[in-house]
Design an enzyme around this catalytic site. Structure first.
Site, PDB file in Angstrom:
ATOM      1  N   ASP B  14       1.045  -1.184  -0.203  1.00 14.34           N
ATOM      2  CA  ASP B  14       0.023   0.096   0.203  1.00 14.34           C
ATOM      3  C   ASP B  14       0.559   1.374   0.421  1.00 14.34           C
ATOM      4  O   ASP B  14       2.315   1.045   0.021  1.00 14.34           O
ATOM      5  CB  ASP B  14      -1.093   0.066   1.289  1.00 14.34           C
ATOM      6  CG  ASP B  14      -1.635   0.934   1.315  1.00 14.34           C
ATOM      7  OD1 ASP B  14      -1.797   1.565   0.152  1.00 14.34           O
ATOM      8  OD2 ASP B  14      -2.119   1.535   2.131  1.00 14.34           O
ATOM      9  N   SER B  15       0.850   2.158  -0.301  1.00 16.87           N
ATOM     10  CA  SER B  15       1.060   3.566  -0.009  1.00 16.87           C
ATOM     11  C   SER B  15       1.694   4.057   1.269  1.00 16.87           C
ATOM     12  O   SER B  15       2.527   4.415   1.187  1.00 16.87           O
ATOM     13  CB  SER B  15       0.366   5.191  -0.966  1.00 16.87           C
ATOM     14  OG  SER B  15      -0.332   5.027  -0.593  1.00 16.87           O
ATOM     15  N   CYS B  77      -4.588  -1.491  -2.630  1.00 15.38           N
ATOM     16  CA  CYS B  77      -3.889   0.721  -1.960  1.00 15.38           C
ATOM     17  C   CYS B  77      -4.877   0.788  -3.468  1.00 15.38           C
ATOM     18  O   CYS B  77      -4.887   0.291  -4.614  1.00 15.38           O
ATOM     19  CB  CYS B  77      -3.380   0.881  -2.758  1.00 15.38           C
ATOM     20  SG  CYS B  77      -2.803   2.290  -3.385  1.00 15.38           S
ATOM     21  N   GLU B 156      -7.315   8.069  11.334  1.00 12.98           N
ATOM     22  CA  GLU B 156      -5.670   7.965  11.963  1.00 12.98           C
ATOM     23  C   GLU B 156      -5.758   8.189  13.387  1.00 12.98           C
ATOM     24  O   GLU B 156      -4.839   8.055  14.453  1.00 12.98           O
ATOM     25  CB  GLU B 156      -5.194   8.605  10.868  1.00 12.98           C
ATOM     26  CG  GLU B 156      -4.708   8.268   9.628  1.00 12.98           C
ATOM     27  CD  GLU B 156      -3.234   7.824   8.791  1.00 12.98           C
ATOM     28  OE1 GLU B 156      -2.812   9.687   8.784  1.00 12.98           O
ATOM     29  OE2 GLU B 156      -3.484   7.581   7.697  1.00 12.98           O
ATOM     30  N   CYS B 188     -12.622   2.529   0.852  1.00 13.98           N
ATOM     31  CA  CYS B 188     -10.793   2.938   0.858  1.00 13.98           C
ATOM     32  C   CYS B 188     -10.345   2.288   2.228  1.00 13.98           C
ATOM     33  O   CYS B 188     -10.775   1.860   2.773  1.00 13.98           O
ATOM     34  CB  CYS B 188     -11.167   4.483   1.260  1.00 13.98           C
ATOM     35  SG  CYS B 188      -9.040   4.967   2.195  1.00 13.98           S
ATOM     36  N   HIS B 190      -8.606   2.615   4.927  1.00 13.31           N
ATOM     37  CA  HIS B 190      -9.168   3.298   6.486  1.00 13.31           C
ATOM     38  C   HIS B 190     -10.285   3.345   6.815  1.00 13.31           C
ATOM     39  O   HIS B 190     -10.620   2.899   7.858  1.00 13.31           O
ATOM     40  CB  HIS B 190      -8.733   4.966   6.441  1.00 13.31           C
ATOM     41  CG  HIS B 190      -7.460   5.115   6.082  1.00 13.31           C
ATOM     42  ND1 HIS B 190      -6.309   4.688   5.332  1.00 13.31           N
ATOM     43  CD2 HIS B 190      -6.457   5.741   6.912  1.00 13.31           C
ATOM     44  CE1 HIS B 190      -4.645   5.187   5.341  1.00 13.31           C
ATOM     45  NE2 HIS B 190      -4.753   5.777   6.683  1.00 13.31           N
TER      46      HIS B 190
END
Lengths: 274, 274
Positions: B14-15, B77, B156, B188, B190
């Site tokens: 992933d990035s 990603c 995050e 996404c 996240h």
């Protein structure tokens, strides 16, 4: 100074869009000045990159602006200001100014209690750049800092007032009320957009130091001292360059700048895609 | 297949950190598998970069994982999945899987009304990758999408439940209620951390499609079909590599992964600092 030098533009760079709040303050204070802005949108964000890389990028950006004949260089990026000012000043002969020094200076003057708060992005807070600058001015000042990662996307979304932004500001700023600070430094060029909400949450007894505003004041006094203020009467030129197409930039630039951007040009300042 | 090949690790890149939600699902579904994760934290984010650059970075990442002897490549990603799968599949002989196909497939199966919502980062939504994948499966499905830029920093920060995350989710998701969708794709990596809040705001009548979960299911069936499932009985190895030191990664990785990360190693996969 010759009229040509006086009429040369002020060059401003940032890793992206935040530096436009600095341009806004320069325009407000020095409306006659010509300005060239460079947003390094191809390589944003700088905050997650090593100092060596940020210095290299900053030298590229400055080189581009210098090639356009600027009379002064403004580093409107906290990360770059924290690490690259010595290299830029060494490399170039024109005056160079960053956003951290002016903000720290004002905070040192404004505090009566000697207790100052600093908010910024995680990388700016981690760098302790404001803390070091403030301690250099007044070693006895106590500094409390906190990163506020949601403030940048809030500003870019335009959710700068109302319930969501107030709740987030309350969450981030609660510790500063306990620390009993009297000055809070907005140590990120995105944060001026949240100033009304931050002031509301912190109360009127707290002085907010806006680094963008302080940087513009410092630019004025530096240009004045060096007899570099533009005394021409023509319409001032404003040029905006980006290193990559950025939809965010185009859609939110007007809100950051406070006026419409007519022309944005793409430039390749590195010669390499990677 | 030889036991050596079966016991080879699954490679995931992933990035940055988001791909760990995919690793979490792989571990939950295939606990015996060895896994190597690469987070390209030096060059995050990919979403703002050109397709050409993202493909080049993805080839670097895949090359590193291939050099570690992986049996399968997982592109965890969304940006890279949207643009680099054809290049990766052409370049490498092992099976390659992205996160967009499995999510889109599940959404196509789950919708009864034929009205599907997709949320993701601005770059994923702008790429229309889920829309194109869904239209390829069922051209009659109507798709509504919206970028939710505050969801990544919310995840995050760990502010995944409570008043702030609910208010933000209500703001972003209100239009989907009007569109009368019955399936919402979390586009996404996240967003799985915000699933309880998103479900609460959308109501129990809406099926949430978690691309991370669907990708893990697809990995299982691909390994099964190719007789590549690890039948060893030793403790599975998990290795985590980053291309740059990332404080965010270290501090929030455990929450994304659902277990503690013991070892993180830094690697230079490009040979150039810039």
């Amino acid at each position: 100074m010759t009229n040509d030098t006086k009429r040369a533009p002020i060059g401003v760079f940032d890793s992206g869009i935040g530096g436009l709040t600095v341009v806004r303050e320069i325009i407000g204070r020095l409306p006659r000045e010509n300005i060239i802005y460079l947003g390094d949108t191809a390589r944003v964000p700088y905050g997650t990159k090593s100092s060596r890389t940020v210095i290299a990028y900053s030298l590229h950006n400055a080189g581009f602006l210098l090639s356009r004949g600027i009379k002064m260089l403004v580093v409107a990026c906290n990360t770059s200001s924290a690490v690259s000012l010595p290299s830029l000043s060494r490399e170039f002969e024109i005056p160079v100014i960053g956003v951290i020094g002016p903000g720290a200076k004002k905070a040192g003057e404004a505090t009566k209690s000697g207790r100052v708060g600093v908010i910024g992005t995680p990388s700016t807070i981690k760098s302790s750049a404001y803390k070091k600058a403030l301690e250099a001015i007044s070693p006895q000042i106590e500094i409390y800092s906190r990163a506020c990662p949601l403030f940048v996307p809030l500003a870019e979304e335009g959710w700068t007032e109302g319930e969501i932004s107030e709740l987030i500001a309350k969450e981030y700023l609660a510790p500063f009320k306990e620390y009993d600070i009297d000055v809070l430094v907005l140590g990120c060029t995105h944060y001026p957009l949240l100033k009304p909400t931050i002031q509301k949450v912190m109360g009127d007894g707290i002085t907010l130091v806006d680094s963008a505003e302080e940087t513009a004041k410092e630019i004025e006094s530096m240009l004045h001292e060096r007899d570099l203020l533009n005394d021409g009467t023509g319409a001032p030129a404003r040029e905006y360059y980006l290193t990559d197409v950025s939809d965010t930039f185009v859609s939110v630039a007007g809100r950051f700048l406070g006026e419409r951007i007519e022309n944005i040009e793409m430039v390749d300042i590195t010669g390499t895609a990677l």
